[in-house]
Write an enzyme that holds these catalytic residues in place. Structure first.
Site, PDB file in Angstrom:
ATOM      1  N   SER A  30       0.796  -1.231   0.000  1.00  0.00           N
ATOM      2  CA  SER A  30       0.000   0.000   0.000  1.00  0.00           C
ATOM      3  C   SER A  30       0.830   1.284   0.000  1.00  0.00           C
ATOM      4  O   SER A  30       0.508   2.215  -0.746  1.00  0.00           O
ATOM      5  CB  SER A  30      -0.973  -0.005   1.177  1.00  0.00           C
ATOM      6  N   LYS A  78     -11.803  -3.987   9.723  1.00  0.00           N
ATOM      7  CA  LYS A  78     -12.817  -3.496   8.786  1.00  0.00           C
ATOM      8  C   LYS A  78     -14.220  -3.417   9.394  1.00  0.00           C
ATOM      9  O   LYS A  78     -15.013  -2.567   9.005  1.00  0.00           O
ATOM     10  CB  LYS A  78     -12.840  -4.365   7.531  1.00  0.00           C
ATOM     11  N   LYS A 166     -22.013 -22.456   5.550  1.00  0.00           N
ATOM     12  CA  LYS A 166     -21.537 -21.068   5.517  1.00  0.00           C
ATOM     13  C   LYS A 166     -21.936 -20.399   4.200  1.00  0.00           C
ATOM     14  O   LYS A 166     -22.281 -19.210   4.187  1.00  0.00           O
ATOM     15  CB  LYS A 166     -20.023 -21.025   5.700  1.00  0.00           C
ATOM     16  N   GLY A 251      -6.206 -10.294  -9.163  1.00  0.00           N
ATOM     17  CA  GLY A 251      -6.671  -9.265  -8.256  1.00  0.00           C
ATOM     18  C   GLY A 251      -5.827  -8.008  -8.149  1.00  0.00           C
ATOM     19  O   GLY A 251      -6.180  -7.101  -7.386  1.00  0.00           O
TER      20      GLY A 251
END
Length: 461
Positions: A30, A78, A166, A251
């Site tokens: 980042s 988050k 799930k 990604g």
């Protein structure tokens, strides 16, 4: 720059500063990514990483509100950040996940720019979701983002994973957030054949467990595969599409575009497609160097292939992108010998040239931090291959023959092709050597376009 929480307590920014909060933070791309985005229009700002323990999140957030213009959040913050915010964007609320916070006029507002990164990646690939049947692999945080966008865009979303209960719970939650959407779950053994888009939101296939795969095969009508994993770029799920006319995307573009989305929220600045693509190329190059070291334990990239396959041209460009030093092995030999290769052939013959070639390859093989472009016949001697592989990853540029012929038409400096029917000679030599290239190389990359060749080399690593 990555700070401990204690260092962040004492940190005083000298210019507009933004940060990533996570725990543990470990290696993150980042800071480099945001620095590259700042540089696109010379915005004078800084970006730091801060390792924030979960129990210190509230204090870190209070400090950030005074010291920073905005923050990004990664695992495990988050969801935990949400009660601390003054406002939250609707999509972030539906997802119960915030990865970006902006501080404006004493107020904090949370967003989820992962959705933008994902949607913009699909848009760039020309993918229209409305009316399409989408298979979503996984039910974690990144899967929630991608599933939410697909369902919101009008796709029929089918969720699956290792734990069917799930997957069922995830599908129910998504349906609750978007009552008008079409969302359901299914066991992997009952996948419909008419699924058109496959999206991997699981960590299966991520380095270092690259052989793990959430699927054994792609449904027959698959048109597009998106994998949120970017290390490696050629994931196990994307490899399932090889040999079929299926578009794929890893990604890394999602990572770049979500960062661009965060900066737009923070500063109002927008980014051109060209700027983002340039950053994406550099990130692929950085990732390739990282994988060269971490996965293969090597320090050099070595390009082999037939004369005219583009080794020197591609090698120079790859070196510029990766920051490695470029060496043309033939040019290195000429500089050391103070005479050209045609002169060596004319004066001493091919045998002497091959001995000299082996001598200087042995020298280069001992060095590190290089992209080495080999001569066309360098790998014909096993001693050269052995020397190069001790410290280098050997990549074969499998350039189609018609492109090689075109490239060679611009050159008159090929001693092995100086007499007789050049086309026949070239074809004969090409056929004789190709099996050797394929046998000795660690990786083989085939395309006729230079820009695509460089991209494929970096992603193949």
């Amino acid at each position: 720059m990555v700070l401990t929480f204690e260092e962040f307590r004492h940190f005083e920014p000298s210019r507009p500063t933004y940060a990533l909060f996570g725990w543990p933070l470990g290696h993150t791309m980042s800071p480099e990514l945001h620095a590259a985005l700042f540089a696109t229009d010379r915005y004078d700002a800084a970006y730091i990483g801060v390792a924030v323990p979960p129990e210190q999140l509230a204090e870190a957030f209070a400090l950030a509100a005074h010291k920073l213009r905005g923050i990004n959040l990664t695992i495990p913050h988050k969801k935990e950040i949400i009660p601390l915010l003054d406002e939250i964007d609707s999509s972030a609320r539906d997802l119960n996940s915030v990865n970006t916070v902006a501080f404006t006029a004493g107020k904090s507002k949370g967003y989820n720019t992962d959705i933008y990164g994902f949607s913009a990646s699909l848009e760039r690939d020309g993918i229209v979701l409305f009316g399409k049947k989408v298979l979503l692999l996984g039910y974690g945080g990144v899967a929630a983002v991608m599933g939410y966008h697909c369902a919101q865009a009008g796709a029929e979303v089918l969720v699956t994973g290792r734990d069917l209960s799930k997957a069922q719970a995830f599908a129910r939650d998504l349906q609750t957030a978007l009552p008008d959407a079409s969302v359901s779950s299914t066991p992997k053994r009952h996948l419909p054949s008419d699924l058109q888009i496959v999206i991997n939101g699981t960590p299966l296939g991520m380095f270092p467990h690259e052989d793990e795969c959430p699927l054994r095969f792609l449904p027959r009508h698959t048109e597009y595969v998106f994998d949120a994993i970017y290390n490696p770029a050629m994931t196990s799920t994307i490899r399932l599409a090889r040999g079929r006319r299926i578009k794929t995307r890893d990604g890394l573009s999602m990572l770049v575009l979500q960062a661009a989305g965060a900066q737009t929220i923070w500063t109002g600045r927008s980014f051109t497609t060209q700027a983002c693509d340039s950053i994406l190329k550099r990130l692929y190059a950085q990732m390739a160097v990282k994988r060269l070291h971490d996965k293969y334990g090597k320090r050099n990239l070595v390009l082999c292939g037939f004369m005219g396959s583009g080794k020197t041209t591609a090698g120079r460009k790859i070196a510029r992108l990766t920051g490695l030093q470029f060496i043309d092995a033939d040019q290195y030999l000429e500089e050391c010998e103070q005479r050209s290769i045609p002169e060596i052939f004319a004066q001493d013959g091919e045998g002497v040239f091959r001995d000299l070639e082996s001598k200087y390859i042995a020298q280069l093989a001992q060095k590190g931090g290089m992209v080495i472009a080999l001569g066309g016949g360098a790998v014909l001697r096993e001693e050269n291959v052995t020397a190069l592989k001790q410290n280098g990853l050997l990549i074969h540029l499998d350039t189609p023959f018609y492109r090689i012929v075109k490239n060679l038409s611009y050159s008159s400096n090929r001693p092995l092709l100086e007499q007789g029917d050049k086309m026949a000679q070239t074809r004969k030599l090409y056929n004789a050597r190709k099996s050797t290239y394929l046998r000795v190389a660690d990786l083989s990359v085939r395309t006729s376009r230079l820009s695509e060749l460089i991209d494929r080399v970096l992603r193949s690593i």
